[in-house]
Write an enzyme that holds these catalytic residues in place. Structure first.
Site, short mmCIF file in Angstrom:
data_model
loop_
_atom_site.label_atom_id
_atom_site.label_comp_id
_atom_site.label_asym_id
_atom_site.label_seq_id
_atom_site.Cartn_x
_atom_site.Cartn_y
_atom_site.Cartn_z
CG ASP A 126 -2.08 0.90 1.14
OD1 ASP A 126 -2.28 1.49 0.06
OD2 ASP A 126 -2.82 1.03 2.13
CD GLU A 164 -6.18 1.54 -4.93
OE1 GLU A 164 -6.97 0.59 -5.11
OE2 GLU A 164 -6.15 2.21 -3.88
#
Ligand SMILES: [Zn+2]
Length: 535
Positions: free
Chosen positions: A207, A317
Site C-alpha cells: 500500500d 492501483e
C-alpha cells in the site's frame, strides 16, 4: 491409534470422535516427543484440516499458560502448523516446510512454526493459500491488519458476500511503526487463510508505495496488488501558478504530449452520461499537463515494471488521494485518459474526495455534495477503462456507504485498516478491562507524539477521564469519536511498548474467538451497507 492412522492415510473425513482422538493424540505427546505440542494444545482449528497425499495438515493453538513466561516471541507464536501421517511421509509431500519437531511414534506427527519461510512453503503445497490478482473481481475489500491476527474475522465477513478480500495490506509507514515487513504481513494472512480453510482467493496490497525499490520488496513478498502513491511526483504547486508560469513549463514538455494536450483537451468538452459535461480551457489543459506529466510518465514505468515482473498478473492501483485538496473531476478525467493513452492497466484509482475521511470515524462533510461529486468520479472511471473507484480511509464511513455502493454499481475497492485495530481494542475493553485501562492510560500520554503523523481534528480534552468510567462502560470509549481517534493514532507507540505489546497479544490470543466474531460483525456492517449481495 491404528484406526486414526488408517483414517489419515485414506484421507477420510474426521468425525467428531476421530477429531477428539487426533486432538488427544496431539495433546498426549510426551514432552520428549514434542516439547511444543506435548504441552498445552487447547484447540485444533477444524477448518484448517487439509489432506494431501495421505498427509494431514492443520493448525493448533496453545493455551494461555504459554504466555506466563512473559516471552514476547511465545505470545505471538501461540499457534503452530502440525503435520501428521501414518508414517513419516516422503520429503516431496512436505515441500520446503522446516519442521521444528517430529515424533517417531505412530501416527507420525511433526510441527512447524508459523514463520515466513513456512508460509512460502505452504503457498507451494496448497496454492490457494498464496495471494492472487483480483483484477477480474468486481468488488474488493481491503482489510488491513496491523496485528496480523484479524484474518479469521475478515474471512468470516467476506464469506457472507459477493466480494473478494485483500487480506494482506500494509504501507511501508505502518510496517515501520510496528516493526513488520511485507513478508510478515503476507505470512500472517497466509496462516489466517489456512486456519479458516478459505479457498476463494485473496489479494495482498503493497500500500502507498512510491518507488520501484519499494515495489520490488512487495513483489518479492508475493503481493500482486501495488498501490502506487503519486504524491511525490505530482506537482500540486502548479495549481497556484499564473498562466505565464504554466506556459513556460508547458513549453518544456515533450512535443507529442504537448500537441495531444492542445488538440484533445484545450477548449474541448467531454460528456459523461447524459447530464455531466467537463470542459477544459486551454490554460487548464496546459496546467494539467504540467501538474501530472511526470506522474503519468512514472505510472507507465511502474506498469511496465509490474508487467515484466509478474507476467501480467498484477493489480495496479493509482493513488492520488494523499493531497491537501480534493481531486477536481477535470483532473481525474485528464489522468484517466492519459493513463489509458500510455497503456497503463489501471485496476483501481483513488481520488481524494471532498469532505474529511479521517481515520476510523464516520464521514465529515456535506453528504449531498459528496454524492454529486462522487457520481462524476464514478462516471469518469466507467468511461475510461471501467476501473474500480477506490475509497481510502474507508473504514467506518457508514453514512456514505450506500452512496458509494450505488454510484459505483459495486465496481469498487474499499480500503480499511485502522478499524481492525480498534476492534481489537474493543475486544480488550469488553473482556480484559484491566489491560484496556493500561492501554488507554498509555494513549493519553502518547497521542501528542502520534499527532505529528496524522491529520485529525479530535477534541482530546472531551474524552471522559478513565477513573470516572466503570469497567462495564469502557466500551463507550470505542463509541466516542475523540477517544477512537486517540486510540487509533497511538497504535505505533502501544505496539512498541515492551510490556503492552506482549500483554495485548496474549489477551487477544485468549479471546481469539471473541475478537474474530467482533471483526466479523463489524465488517458485515461495512459490506452490508455498501449493498453487496449476500451469498
Ligand atoms: Zn490513501
Amino acid at each position: 491409534m491404528n484406526e486414526l492412522v488408517q483414517l489419515i492415510e485414506n484421507e477420510q473425513l474426521l468425525d467428531e470422535t476421530t477429531q477428539q482422538g487426533l486432538h488427544r493424540r496431539l495433546a498426549a505427546l510426551s514432552p520428549a516427543e514434542s516439547p511444543r505440542l506435548g504441552t498445552g494444545v487447547v484447540q485444533i482449528y477444524l477448518r484448517s484440516l487439509a489432506w494431501q497425499d495421505g498427509v494431514l495438515f492443520g493448525v493448533a493453538r496453545y493455551g494461555l499458560e504459554a504466555f506466563e513466561h512473559g516471552d514476547d516471541a511465545v505470545a505471538e507464536g501461540a499457534r503452530v502448523l502440525f503435520v501428521t501421517a501414518g508414517h513419516r511421509p516422503a520429503d516431496t509431500s512436505l515441500g520446503a516446510l522446516r519442521l521444528a519437531e517430529q515424533s517417531p511414534a505412530q501416527p507420525w506427527v511433526a510441527t512447524a512454526e508459523l514463520a515466513v519461510e513456512n508460509a512460502r512453503a505452504l503457498h507451494d503445497l496448497f496454492p490457494w493459500t498464496r495471494p492472487v490478482s483480483l483484477r477480474e473481481q468486481t468488488t474488493t475489500i481491503g482489510m488491513g491488519d496491523r496485528l496480523g491476527i484479524a484474518t479469521a474475522g475478515h474471512i468470516r465477513a467476506a464469506r457472507q458476500f459477493d466480494v473478494s478480500p485483500v487480506l494482506a495490506q500494509q504501507s511501508v509507514r505502518e510496517n515501520d511503526f510496528i516493526g513488520r515487513t511485507f513478508d510478515d504481513v503476507v505470512a500472517d494472512a497466509t496462516w489466517g487463510v489456512f486456519q479458516e480453510g478459505y479457498r476463494n482467493g485473496y489479494g495482498a496490497d503493497g500500500d502507498h508505495l512510491k518507488t520501484i525499490g519499494a515495489i520490488d520488496v512487495a513483489l518479492g513478498a508475493s503481493m500482486p496488488m501495488i498501490t502506487l502513491d503519486l504524491t511525490e511526483v505530482m506537482r500540486p504547486e502548479v495549481a497556484e501558478w499564473d498562466n505565464t508560469e504554466v506556459d513556460t513549463a508547458f513549453a518544456e514538455l515533450d512535443e507529442t504530449f504537448r500537441s495531444r494536450v492542445e488538440t484533445e483537451y484545450a477548449g474541448q468538452q467531454f460528456h459523461l452520461g447524459s447530464a455531466v459535461e467537463i470542459s477544459f480551457s486551454a490554460a487548464e489543459a496546459k496546467r494539467c499537463a504540467v501538474m501530472y506529466g511526470p506522474a503519468l510518465a512514472f505510472s507507465r514505468e511502474v506498469n511496465d515494471h509490474l508487467d515484466a515482473a509478474t507476467g501480467g498478473a498484477y493489480d495496479l492501483e493509482i493513488s492520488i488521494d494523499e493531497t491537501t485538496t480534493p481531486t477536481l473531476p477535470a483532473h481525474h478525467l485528464f489522468i484517466a485518459r492519459e493513463l489509458n493513452h500510455r497503456g497503463v492497466i489501471v485496476n483501481s484509482l483513488a481520488p481524494r474526495f471532498i469532505g474529511d475521511f479521517q481515520k476510523a470515524i464516520d464521514y465529515i462533510g456535506d453528504i449531498p455534495e459528496f454524492e454529486t461529486q462522487f457520481r462524476v468520479h464514478c462516471l469518469i472511471a466507467r468511461e475510461n477503462g471501467h476501473y474500480k473507484v477506490s475509497v481510502h480511509s474507508g473504514s467506518d464511513k457508514f453514512s456514505v456507504y450506500p452512496i458509494v455502493g450505488r454510484e459505483t454499481g459495486m465496481r469498487l475497492h474499499l480500503k480499511t485498516s485502522g478499524t481492525s485495530w480498534l476492534e481489537a481494542i474493543k475486544t480488550i475493553a469488553i473482556h480484559d478491562p484491566a489491560l484496556y485501562r493500561r492501554i488507554h492510560t498509555f494513549a493519553v500520554s502518547y497521542y501528542p507524539t502520534a499527532l505529528t503523523f496524522y491529520h485529525i481534528t479530535a477534541d482530546f480534552d472531551a474524552i471522559p477521564p478513565l477513573d470516572s468510567v466503570s469497567d462495564a462502560e469502557l466500551i463507550q470509549y470505542l463509541e466516542d469519536a475523540n477517544a477512537r481517534q486517540m486510540l487509533h493514532i497511538s497504535y505505533g507507540g502501544i505496539l512498541q511498548d515492551k510490556t503492552l505489546r506482549p500483554a495485548l497479544y496474549a489477551s487477544l490470543h485468549h479471546f481469539e474467538e471473541e475478537y474474530a466474531e467482533i471483526i466479523r460483525a463489524h465488517f458485515e456492517k461495512h459490506i452490508g451497507l455498501l449493498g453487496a449481495t449476500r451469498v
